[in-house]
Design a protein around this motif. Structure first.
Motif, PDB file in Angstrom:
ATOM      1  N   PHE A 187     -41.144 -24.345 -27.802  1.00  0.00           N
ATOM      2  CA  PHE A 187     -40.630 -25.415 -28.545  1.00  0.00           C
ATOM      3  C   PHE A 187     -41.865 -25.758 -29.073  1.00  0.00           C
ATOM      4  CE2 PHE A 187     -37.395 -27.025 -25.570  1.00  0.00           C
ATOM      5  CZ  PHE A 187     -35.972 -27.014 -25.767  1.00  0.00           C
ATOM      6  N   GLY A 188     -43.199 -25.737 -28.841  1.00  0.00           N
ATOM      7  CA  GLY A 188     -43.796 -25.681 -29.604  1.00  0.00           C
ATOM      8  C   GLY A 188     -44.994 -27.097 -29.290  1.00  0.00           C
ATOM      9  N   TYR A 189     -44.404 -27.775 -28.568  1.00  0.00           N
ATOM     10  CA  TYR A 189     -44.620 -28.890 -27.886  1.00  0.00           C
ATOM     11  C   TYR A 189     -43.830 -28.735 -26.155  1.00  0.00           C
ATOM     12  CZ  TYR A 189     -40.040 -30.749 -28.959  1.00  0.00           C
ATOM     13  OH  TYR A 189     -38.557 -30.604 -29.002  1.00  0.00           O
ATOM     14  N   ILE A 190     -44.639 -30.299 -25.644  1.00  0.00           N
ATOM     15  CA  ILE A 190     -43.739 -29.706 -24.164  1.00  0.00           C
ATOM     16  C   ILE A 190     -43.488 -31.115 -24.152  1.00  0.00           C
ATOM     17  CG2 ILE A 190     -43.866 -30.097 -21.659  1.00  0.00           C
ATOM     18  CD1 ILE A 190     -47.130 -28.406 -22.548  1.00  0.00           C
ATOM     19  N   THR A 333     -58.972 -31.070 -28.803  1.00  0.00           N
ATOM     20  CA  THR A 333     -59.669 -31.869 -27.625  1.00  0.00           C
ATOM     21  C   THR A 333     -57.988 -33.771 -27.318  1.00  0.00           C
ATOM     22  OG1 THR A 333     -60.576 -32.751 -29.262  1.00  0.00           O
ATOM     23  CG2 THR A 333     -61.539 -31.476 -27.807  1.00  0.00           C
ATOM     24  N   LEU A 334     -57.741 -33.078 -29.211  1.00  0.00           N
ATOM     25  CA  LEU A 334     -56.873 -34.425 -29.458  1.00  0.00           C
ATOM     26  C   LEU A 334     -55.892 -34.766 -28.366  1.00  0.00           C
ATOM     27  CD1 LEU A 334     -56.966 -34.751 -33.140  1.00  0.00           C
ATOM     28  CD2 LEU A 334     -58.411 -36.389 -31.928  1.00  0.00           C
ATOM     29  N   TYR A 335     -55.001 -33.274 -28.292  1.00  0.00           N
ATOM     30  CA  TYR A 335     -53.329 -33.580 -27.664  1.00  0.00           C
ATOM     31  C   TYR A 335     -54.037 -33.597 -26.405  1.00  0.00           C
ATOM     32  CZ  TYR A 335     -52.231 -33.937 -32.493  1.00  0.00           C
ATOM     33  OH  TYR A 335     -51.857 -34.353 -33.306  1.00  0.00           O
ATOM     34  N   ASP A 336     -54.999 -33.045 -25.401  1.00  0.00           N
ATOM     35  CA  ASP A 336     -54.700 -33.070 -24.173  1.00  0.00           C
ATOM     36  C   ASP A 336     -53.959 -32.109 -23.467  1.00  0.00           C
ATOM     37  OD1 ASP A 336     -56.514 -35.300 -24.463  1.00  0.00           O
ATOM     38  OD2 ASP A 336     -55.530 -36.582 -23.764  1.00  0.00           O
ATOM     39  N   GLU A 337     -53.699 -30.972 -24.215  1.00  0.00           N
ATOM     40  CA  GLU A 337     -52.024 -30.378 -24.186  1.00  0.00           C
ATOM     41  C   GLU A 337     -52.025 -29.270 -25.056  1.00  0.00           C
ATOM     42  OE1 GLU A 337     -48.776 -31.607 -21.759  1.00  0.00           O
ATOM     43  OE2 GLU A 337     -47.746 -32.962 -23.932  1.00  0.00           O
ATOM     44  N   PRO A 338     -51.567 -28.181 -24.539  1.00  0.00           N
ATOM     45  CA  PRO A 338     -50.984 -27.073 -26.091  1.00  0.00           C
ATOM     46  C   PRO A 338     -49.766 -27.809 -27.054  1.00  0.00           C
ATOM     47  CG  PRO A 338     -51.205 -25.863 -23.426  1.00  0.00           C
ATOM     48  CD  PRO A 338     -51.301 -27.235 -23.538  1.00  0.00           C
ATOM     49  N   TYR A 339     -50.239 -27.798 -27.890  1.00  0.00           N
ATOM     50  CA  TYR A 339     -49.081 -28.438 -29.100  1.00  0.00           C
ATOM     51  C   TYR A 339     -49.990 -27.458 -29.959  1.00  0.00           C
ATOM     52  CZ  TYR A 339     -47.802 -32.005 -32.350  1.00  0.00           C
ATOM     53  OH  TYR A 339     -47.452 -32.258 -33.328  1.00  0.00           O
ATOM     54  N   ALA A 340     -48.545 -27.588 -31.065  1.00  0.00           N
ATOM     55  CA  ALA A 340     -48.080 -26.192 -31.973  1.00  0.00           C
ATOM     56  C   ALA A 340     -47.415 -26.325 -33.104  1.00  0.00           C
ATOM     57  CB  ALA A 340     -48.191 -24.650 -31.073  1.00  0.00           C
ATOM     58  N   ASP A 341     -47.890 -27.672 -33.342  1.00  0.00           N
ATOM     59  CA  ASP A 341     -47.626 -27.859 -34.323  1.00  0.00           C
ATOM     60  C   ASP A 341     -48.089 -27.936 -35.389  1.00  0.00           C
ATOM     61  OD1 ASP A 341     -46.289 -29.230 -36.940  1.00  0.00           O
ATOM     62  OD2 ASP A 341     -45.118 -30.477 -35.895  1.00  0.00           O
ATOM     63  N   LYS A 497     -47.909 -35.940 -32.937  1.00  0.00           N
ATOM     64  CA  LYS A 497     -48.157 -35.830 -33.691  1.00  0.00           C
ATOM     65  C   LYS A 497     -49.437 -36.382 -34.768  1.00  0.00           C
ATOM     66  CE  LYS A 497     -46.687 -34.209 -38.067  1.00  0.00           C
ATOM     67  NZ  LYS A 497     -46.086 -32.822 -38.600  1.00  0.00           N
ATOM     68  N   VAL A 498     -48.155 -37.766 -35.100  1.00  0.00           N
ATOM     69  CA  VAL A 498     -48.904 -38.581 -35.886  1.00  0.00           C
ATOM     70  C   VAL A 498     -49.292 -39.171 -34.816  1.00  0.00           C
ATOM     71  CG1 VAL A 498     -48.341 -40.412 -37.291  1.00  0.00           C
ATOM     72  CG2 VAL A 498     -47.077 -38.639 -37.233  1.00  0.00           C
ATOM     73  N   ASP A 499     -49.517 -40.161 -33.575  1.00  0.00           N
ATOM     74  CA  ASP A 499     -49.920 -40.944 -32.654  1.00  0.00           C
ATOM     75  C   ASP A 499     -51.575 -40.125 -32.572  1.00  0.00           C
ATOM     76  OD1 ASP A 499     -50.347 -43.565 -30.822  1.00  0.00           O
ATOM     77  OD2 ASP A 499     -50.694 -41.299 -29.431  1.00  0.00           O
ATOM     78  N   ARG A 500     -51.651 -38.744 -32.172  1.00  0.00           N
ATOM     79  CA  ARG A 500     -52.977 -38.883 -31.879  1.00  0.00           C
ATOM     80  C   ARG A 500     -53.781 -38.164 -32.878  1.00  0.00           C
ATOM     81  NH1 ARG A 500     -49.748 -39.010 -28.345  1.00  0.00           N
ATOM     82  NH2 ARG A 500     -49.937 -37.409 -26.375  1.00  0.00           N
ATOM     83  N   ALA A 501     -52.771 -38.367 -34.223  1.00  0.00           N
ATOM     84  CA  ALA A 501     -53.799 -37.686 -35.732  1.00  0.00           C
ATOM     85  C   ALA A 501     -54.601 -39.595 -35.630  1.00  0.00           C
ATOM     86  CB  ALA A 501     -53.128 -36.820 -36.576  1.00  0.00           C
ATOM     87  N   SER A 502     -53.402 -40.330 -36.066  1.00  0.00           N
ATOM     88  CA  SER A 502     -54.137 -41.169 -36.742  1.00  0.00           C
ATOM     89  C   SER A 502     -55.182 -42.334 -36.248  1.00  0.00           C
ATOM     90  CB  SER A 502     -52.926 -42.684 -36.645  1.00  0.00           C
ATOM     91  OG  SER A 502     -51.889 -42.389 -35.266  1.00  0.00           O
ATOM     92  N   MET A 619     -53.479 -21.970 -29.915  1.00  0.00           N
ATOM     93  CA  MET A 619     -53.980 -23.434 -29.214  1.00  0.00           C
ATOM     94  C   MET A 619     -53.500 -23.555 -27.975  1.00  0.00           C
ATOM     95  SD  MET A 619     -54.129 -24.827 -32.040  1.00  0.00           S
ATOM     96  CE  MET A 619     -54.565 -26.325 -30.992  1.00  0.00           C
ATOM     97  N   TYR A 620     -53.021 -22.512 -26.839  1.00  0.00           N
ATOM     98  CA  TYR A 620     -52.785 -23.156 -25.940  1.00  0.00           C
ATOM     99  C   TYR A 620     -54.587 -22.008 -25.844  1.00  0.00           C
ATOM    100  CZ  TYR A 620     -51.018 -22.475 -20.953  1.00  0.00           C
ATOM    101  OH  TYR A 620     -51.945 -22.914 -19.609  1.00  0.00           O
TER     102      TYR A 620
END
Length: 630
Positions: A187-190, A333-341, A497-502, A619-620
């Protein structure tokens, strides 16, 4: 917007480590730089970081009821808190503040677990009820606000807005969940409820969790779902009028703020619609911001400027360096886990830009899921028509063979790149949609993984995420995949994406298109009003024709992307090789180094476009370096 954390002894009343609780709270300082608060009593500790939006002088958290027996820590906004306050006062409750937080406390006292069904907004909160020895956790219906939790071997339960706060406790095992690795590369996210860590869970959207001291940890309980129940509307003129009225009301209730407020304006349909309605509701010019890209293939800033000019907004544009890849390690460091968007990069920059002038911004997120705006919906419905014409016993062998024999022409025009389409047509409806959605097809994911990881997976595949939701999905093929996206992609990718970036910039983002009453109503519209003759979001676009020019509404969707393929063959060429073929990935024991080397060589030679999977691996590797090896 805020950050919440807590420690709960599920077995007894052990002393809470106040130092640990404080470290967990401060780890989320960016979510609430205005104020911090803590409360500790035997067996429970609650803490909060506050970004002040409403009732700036009140609303300190944790917030208690009159006798101090019920406390809440809360992240979000309850937009109907005025009406609920009036109702609760009539029922005998006394309020000391003007903020929405206090409504949650008294609503719990009045309605118990059913309080969540009364709230209209975005939220994640924890209520401690001393008299009932009960901790109650809840998350909003669409998953706009996050909430993570973990139960430790010693009986303590930790919860937090972000995983990084949970990782402050050295007792929490950092063991990787192999199924989460498979989900990530599919999926590119979990997706909820998993996280990359075996012992850390995400509370799913529209779920609550009630923990009573001395009792086992129960499964989360769903309190709402997207109904997709036919609302009987067929007259297009009536639907257009009602759509505007409902969306305008959803925008209006999100304009309450005691701090500067504005909107993201990409120049696409959704954000332009939100700005147009905001302008009609605001006495002062709307503050808008957008991002400009150097590459015209990704640049929508001229369309955003036209909407800004039409509605006389205070518009600012930030130009993103086309080689803005210094953010790669920051994202981990923003997402705390692999995130590929990869659109997380421009999203981070537009939030950074917005924060210079406002503390609250409205966005148009959710329009594509609500109104079937993604291209993949068109492809899926085209494939469904083919599936209806060719029986399954013939379709599988016929298109399966075509998919194997047809060359993979990444360099060719889209109409010649039929290999993936043939492979999808060989599958049933769900498998075909999953195949089109996946970063890597099943067979290639199997090759990507090491023998040990494949053995641990024991046949598990990411499509099981979809199958979990299929039982409650609607029957219509378009509504079904919209439902799946609302349950997975929206919360796991877009809203994360929006929550962590904002929050990285202490910016609150409100999403009127995801007002749950609006979502319920839109879900009940006929599917052909949403996607008709390959035109997605049709009824939404027609409703907005009075407010926006035709070339804003009906131009080709561009998206919010970055030029990854060129990066990996040019300025990031050596970084890719170093990160993907070095110890960050290979020492994990999760991956097949020969397969990764082949991917990199094929991409950098121009033979194939593997940019999506290379970005996912990059990203991983960054997660491994920044989080696991920190």
């Amino acid at each position: 917007m805020c950050g919440i954390v807590g420690i709960f002894d599920t077995r007894g009343t052990m002393s809470i480590d106040e130092g640990l609780l404080s470290r967990m709270n401060e780890r989320q300082f960016h979510r609430g730089p205005d104020e911090g608060g803590m409360h500790v009593e035997p067996g429970i500790g609650l803490a909060h970081r506050r970004l002040s939006i409403i009732d700036l002088s009140g609303g300190h958290q944790p917030l208690f009821n009159e006798d101090g027996s019920v406390a809440v820590v809360y992240n979000g906004e309850i937009y109907n808190f005025h009406e609920l306050t009036d109702e609760l006062i009539k029922a005998g409750h006394r309020f000391r503040t003007r903020c929405d937080t206090e409504v949650i406390v008294h609503a719990w006292e009045q309605w118990g677990e059913a309080c969540v069904e009364r709230f209209r907004g975005m939220f994640a909160f924890a209520i401690w009820d001393r008299n009932r020895q009960t901790l109650f956790l809840a998350r909003d219906r669409l998953g706009i606000k996050p909430l993570h939790y973990a139960q430790l071997p010693d009986g303590r339960l930790l919860f937090a807005s972000e995983i990084k706060s949970l990782l402050c406790d050295p007792v929490l095992p950092r063991e990787i969940d192999p199924c989460a690795v498979e989900d990530y590369f599919a999926f590119g996210y979990i997706p909820d409820p998993r996280s990359i860590f075996r012992h850390v869970h995400k509370l799913p959207p529209a779920h609550c969790l009630t923990l009573k001291r001395g009792e086992p940890l129960p499964a989360p309980r769903a309190y709402w779902d997207v109904p997709f129940a036919d609302n009987g509307l067929r007259d297009e003129d009536q639907v257009r009028r009602e759509l505007i009225e409902r969306l305008r009301e959803a925008v209006n209730i999100r304009l309450v703020s005691e701090v500067p407020l504005g909107a993201f304006l990409s120049g696409g349909v959704d954000s332009s619609a939100v700005v147009a309605l905001m302008a009609g509701l605001s006495e002062d010019p709307v503050n808008t911001c957008s991002i400009s890209f150097g590459d015209p293939a990704f640049n929508e800033s001229e369309y955003a400027a036209r909407v800004a000019q039409q509605y006389h907004t205070n518009h600012q544009v930030g130009e993103v360096n086309p080689d803005d890849f210094d953010l790669i390690d920051r994202l981990a460091t923003l997402y705390d886990e692999p995130y590929a968007d990869s659109s997380a990069m421009p999203t981070y920059r537009v939030c950074e830009l917005a924060k210079r002038r406002v503390t609250v911004a409205l966005s148009g997120d959710g329009g594509d899921e609500n109104f079937a705006g993604y291209r993949r919906y068109r492809w899926h419905m085209d494939e469904e028509r083919f599936r209806g014409l060719v029986p399954g016993w013939l379709r599988g062998p016929l298109f399966g063979a075509a998919g194997r024999l047809y060359p993979k022409l990444d360099w060719a025009p889209r109409y010649l790149r039929a290999k993936s389409t043939f492979q999808a047509l060989a599958r049933d409806s769900l498998e075909g949609y999953f195949h089109n959605f996946s970063i890597l097809p099943d067979a290639l994911r199997h090759q990507l993984y090491s023998a040990d990881l494949n053995r641990e997976l024991a046949g598990y595949r990411g499509i099981e995420v979809f199958r979990r939701h299929l039982e409650n999905a609607p029957d219509h093929p378009l509504s079904r995949v919209q439902y799946l996206d609302l349950k997975t992609y929206l919360a796991g990718d877009i809203l994360t994406k929006v929550d962590r970036a904002s929050m990285a910039h202490s910016l609150e983002v409100r999403v009127p298109v995801l007002d749950h009453k609006f979502v319920e109503w839109v879900s009940g519209l006929p599917p052909q009003m949403k996607l008709h003759k390959r035109e997605g979001k049709l009824i939404f676009k027609r409703a907005m024709e009075r407010y926006l020019p035709e070339d804003i509404l009906y131009r080709k969707k561009m998206g919010f992307a970055v030029p990854l393929a060129a990066w990996f063959r040019g300025p990031l060429r050596e970084k890719v090789r170093h990160s993907l073929l070095g110890p960050d990935l290979l020492d994990t024991g999760l991956f097949n180094p020969d397969f990764i080397r082949r991917l990199v060589d094929q991409h950098q030679s121009g033979q194939r476009d593997h940019s999506a999977v290379i970005w996912s691996l990059l990203m991983y590797a960054s997660f491994q370096r920044q989080i696991m090896n920190a």
